[in-house]
Design a protein around this motif. Structure first.
Motif, PDB file in Angstrom:
ATOM      1  N   ARG A 199      57.346   6.592  -7.301  1.00  0.00           N
ATOM      2  CA  ARG A 199      56.366   7.632  -7.611  1.00  0.00           C
ATOM      3  C   ARG A 199      56.941   8.691  -8.539  1.00  0.00           C
ATOM      4  O   ARG A 199      56.242   9.639  -8.918  1.00  0.00           O
ATOM      5  CB  ARG A 199      55.885   8.289  -6.304  1.00  0.00           C
ATOM      6  CG  ARG A 199      55.146   7.333  -5.379  1.00  0.00           C
ATOM      7  CD  ARG A 199      54.467   8.061  -4.226  1.00  0.00           C
ATOM      8  NE  ARG A 199      55.429   8.650  -3.296  1.00  0.00           N
ATOM      9  CZ  ARG A 199      55.925   8.024  -2.238  1.00  0.00           C
ATOM     10  NH1 ARG A 199      55.584   6.753  -1.984  1.00  0.00           N
ATOM     11  NH2 ARG A 199      56.783   8.639  -1.424  1.00  0.00           N
ATOM     12  N   ASP A 200      58.216   8.529  -8.918  1.00  0.00           N
ATOM     13  CA  ASP A 200      58.907   9.496  -9.781  1.00  0.00           C
ATOM     14  C   ASP A 200      59.046   8.884 -11.176  1.00  0.00           C
ATOM     15  O   ASP A 200      59.833   7.967 -11.374  1.00  0.00           O
ATOM     16  CB  ASP A 200      60.288   9.806  -9.195  1.00  0.00           C
ATOM     17  CG  ASP A 200      61.067  10.831 -10.010  1.00  0.00           C
ATOM     18  OD1 ASP A 200      60.645  11.163 -11.132  1.00  0.00           O
ATOM     19  OD2 ASP A 200      62.108  11.289  -9.505  1.00  0.00           O
ATOM     20  N   PRO A 201      58.277   9.362 -12.162  1.00  0.00           N
ATOM     21  CA  PRO A 201      58.345   8.750 -13.501  1.00  0.00           C
ATOM     22  C   PRO A 201      59.758   8.710 -14.081  1.00  0.00           C
ATOM     23  O   PRO A 201      60.117   7.771 -14.794  1.00  0.00           O
ATOM     24  CB  PRO A 201      57.420   9.639 -14.344  1.00  0.00           C
ATOM     25  CG  PRO A 201      56.492  10.266 -13.352  1.00  0.00           C
ATOM     26  CD  PRO A 201      57.300  10.456 -12.096  1.00  0.00           C
ATOM     27  N   LEU A 204      61.524   5.698 -12.442  1.00  0.00           N
ATOM     28  CA  LEU A 204      60.783   4.435 -12.314  1.00  0.00           C
ATOM     29  C   LEU A 204      61.499   3.222 -12.913  1.00  0.00           C
ATOM     30  O   LEU A 204      61.684   2.209 -12.221  1.00  0.00           O
ATOM     31  CB  LEU A 204      59.387   4.605 -12.921  1.00  0.00           C
ATOM     32  CG  LEU A 204      58.469   3.377 -12.889  1.00  0.00           C
ATOM     33  CD1 LEU A 204      58.278   2.885 -11.459  1.00  0.00           C
ATOM     34  CD2 LEU A 204      57.117   3.722 -13.515  1.00  0.00           C
ATOM     35  N   HIS A 227      56.926  -2.222 -17.570  1.00  0.00           N
ATOM     36  CA  HIS A 227      58.301  -2.270 -17.061  1.00  0.00           C
ATOM     37  C   HIS A 227      58.659  -3.651 -16.505  1.00  0.00           C
ATOM     38  O   HIS A 227      59.426  -3.765 -15.540  1.00  0.00           O
ATOM     39  CB  HIS A 227      58.512  -1.206 -15.976  1.00  0.00           C
ATOM     40  CG  HIS A 227      58.323   0.198 -16.459  1.00  0.00           C
ATOM     41  ND1 HIS A 227      59.144   0.774 -17.407  1.00  0.00           N
ATOM     42  CD2 HIS A 227      57.401   1.138 -16.130  1.00  0.00           C
ATOM     43  CE1 HIS A 227      58.745   2.008 -17.642  1.00  0.00           C
ATOM     44  NE2 HIS A 227      57.678   2.261 -16.881  1.00  0.00           N
TER      45      HIS A 227
END
Length: 464
Positions: A199-201, A204, A227
């Protein structure tokens, strides 16, 4: 008179036979501002008198150069840790940027000295220490509870050496960047941390590459098509999803799948991937098992060139795998052997030198302890290619006449190699001292008489 540098003086500064009185004279030289020539401060085994002169030299740059010398002992460099100049202290803290051989390991400063530097009032000194690649793991591990978050981030570099309590402390760190970095190191074994990091860009891509990703999350990213190259190498990816990515339209995704350790060689060969001619072979699981004989056998015997290149970067290859990779048709594999393995065969070192002459890799091949010396003069002194004629000088059987002849070679590097050789007859050595393209090599020749070294200093204006 303003003292000036000269090519001959640079050579004399590097001359291994420079007598201590002349070395002290040269170190006292300030050249009107910049200080003594670089080679005088980067010599191995400086006598104590010379070290003492450097430590009190009035030119800051001189003390900086010694603080960053890869030839100085850490205990010697540590004597500048309390220097009045923060620039000098920062140079001590960071340590050498250059050594005579990149394979050389730089001994770290004592932990107590690192502690003083980390308490330095100047931020540049503290930053230099924490950025240094030469700090001992024991010191980095001691920083887990340091009040400065930058120091705690540095402790993450030795994650695997930390105690369980130390790792838990960093995972709960009050600084969000420290917590994120710690979580990225722990996520391969923790599904909860992985889910939070996804949930942390900022985290990620790395999380998809390393984390314990759930099937639901993996399928979500597959559906979104983002990704995928990172996801394709994830160790926790289910086999059926690996199969789907093995036929992905993106070549980078297919290449990432082809490097997975659990694949059979038949399955690996069935994937349509392309390897760039000069790709280095940086494969996480091989690097992590760089001393693991099972990992090395799997990688070294694979038809996949990137796996063999990765294995060839290990100095721990056993004799059988070393022989196998020495015959590898891939030139990058042989280049890695020449750089990294202590027992690389002579013929491999020669092939790397012949292919890459003039590059760092070729220079490292010639600096390898197994690079051949005997018989080179007979084989190469009259070779049509200059890169081979240079090798003739390395032969201990080459006589003064041959060395003198090579000092007149049409190729400047061959002339310079011959001019540095102590077998060069003295009349030719003195003649070369006055030639612009050979003066530095002549000055560095150990056979140059001390009186001539002193004359070079006189001419450059070095005070007696």
């Amino acid at each position: 008179m303003v003292a000036v540098y000269s090519c001959a003086l640079e050579g004399v500064a590097a001359n291994p036979a420079l007598p201590t009185p002349l070395l002290l004279r040269l170190i006292a030289f300030d050249a009107g501002g910049p200080g003594p020539p670089f080679p005088a401060l980067h010599r191995p085994g400086l006598p104590e008198q010379a070290v003492a002169a450097v430590l009190t030299h009035p030119v800051v740059g001189t003390r900086v150069q010694f603080a960053m010398s890869g030839q100085a002992e850490p205990e010697q460099r540590a004597r500048l840790a309390d220097d009045l100049s923060p620039t000098v202290r920062a140079a001590v803290a960071y340590g050498p940027e250059w050594t005579h051989d990149p394979r050389t390991k730089v001994r770290p400063l004592p932990d107590a000295v690192c502690g003083r530097l980390l308490d330095d009032p100047e931020p540049s000194v503290r930053s230099a220490l924490l950025d240094s690649p030469h700090v001992a793991p024991s010191f980095l591990a001691s920083l887990v509870r340091h009040p400065d978050p930058a120091a705690r981030r540095a402790a993450l570099r030795v994650w695997n050496e930390l105690t369980a309590g130390g790792r838990a402390t960093l995972l709960e760190d009050p600084d969000p960047e420290v917590r994120r970095s710690a979580a990225l190191l722990a996520c391969p074994y923790d599904a909860r941390l992985t889910a939070a990091l996804l949930r942390d860009p900022a985290a990620l891509p790395e999380t998809l590459r390393r984390g314990l990703v759930s099937r639901a999350d993996a399928e979500r990213f597959l559906a979104e098509g983002v990704h995928l190259a990172e996801l394709a190498g994830n160790p926790s990816l289910p086999a059926d999803l690996v199969n789907r990515l093995a036929v992905d339209p993106d070549e980078g995704v297919r290449l990432a799948v082809s490097l997975r350790p659990e694949l059979t060689e038949a399955r690996r060969a069935a994937i349509d991937f392309t390897v760039a001619p000069h790709a280095r072979g940086e494969v996480d699981w091989v690097a992590a098992g760089i001393a693991d004989q099972g990992v090395l056998h799997q990688a070294a015997t694979s038809p996949h060139p990137l796996l063999r290149r990765a294995a060839a970067r290990s100095p721990h290859l056993p004799p059988g795998l070393l022989r196998l990779l020495s015959q590898d048709p891939d030139p990058v594999v042989r280049t890695h052997l020449a750089i990294h393995h202590p027992d690389t065969p002579e013929e491999v070192l020669m092939s790397v030198y012949a292919r890459l002459g003039g590059t760092l890799s070729a220079w490292m091949a010639t600096g390898h302890p197994r690079f051949p010396r005997e018989g080179l003069a007979a084989r190469y002194a009259d070779h049509p290619e200059a890169i081979y004629r240079q090798l003739a000088v390395r032969d201990p059987a080459a006589g003064p006449g041959m060395i003198e002849r090579l000092s007149h070679d049409p190729d400047v590097r061959t002339r310079q190699a011959a001019t540095r050789d102590p077998r060069l007859p003295l009349p030719r050595l003195l003649e070369a001292l006055a030639l612009p393209d050979l003066a530095s090599s002549a000055g560095a020749n150990p056979a140059l008489p001390p009186g001539e070294m002193a004359a070079v200093m006189d001419e450059a204006g070095v005070p007696a």
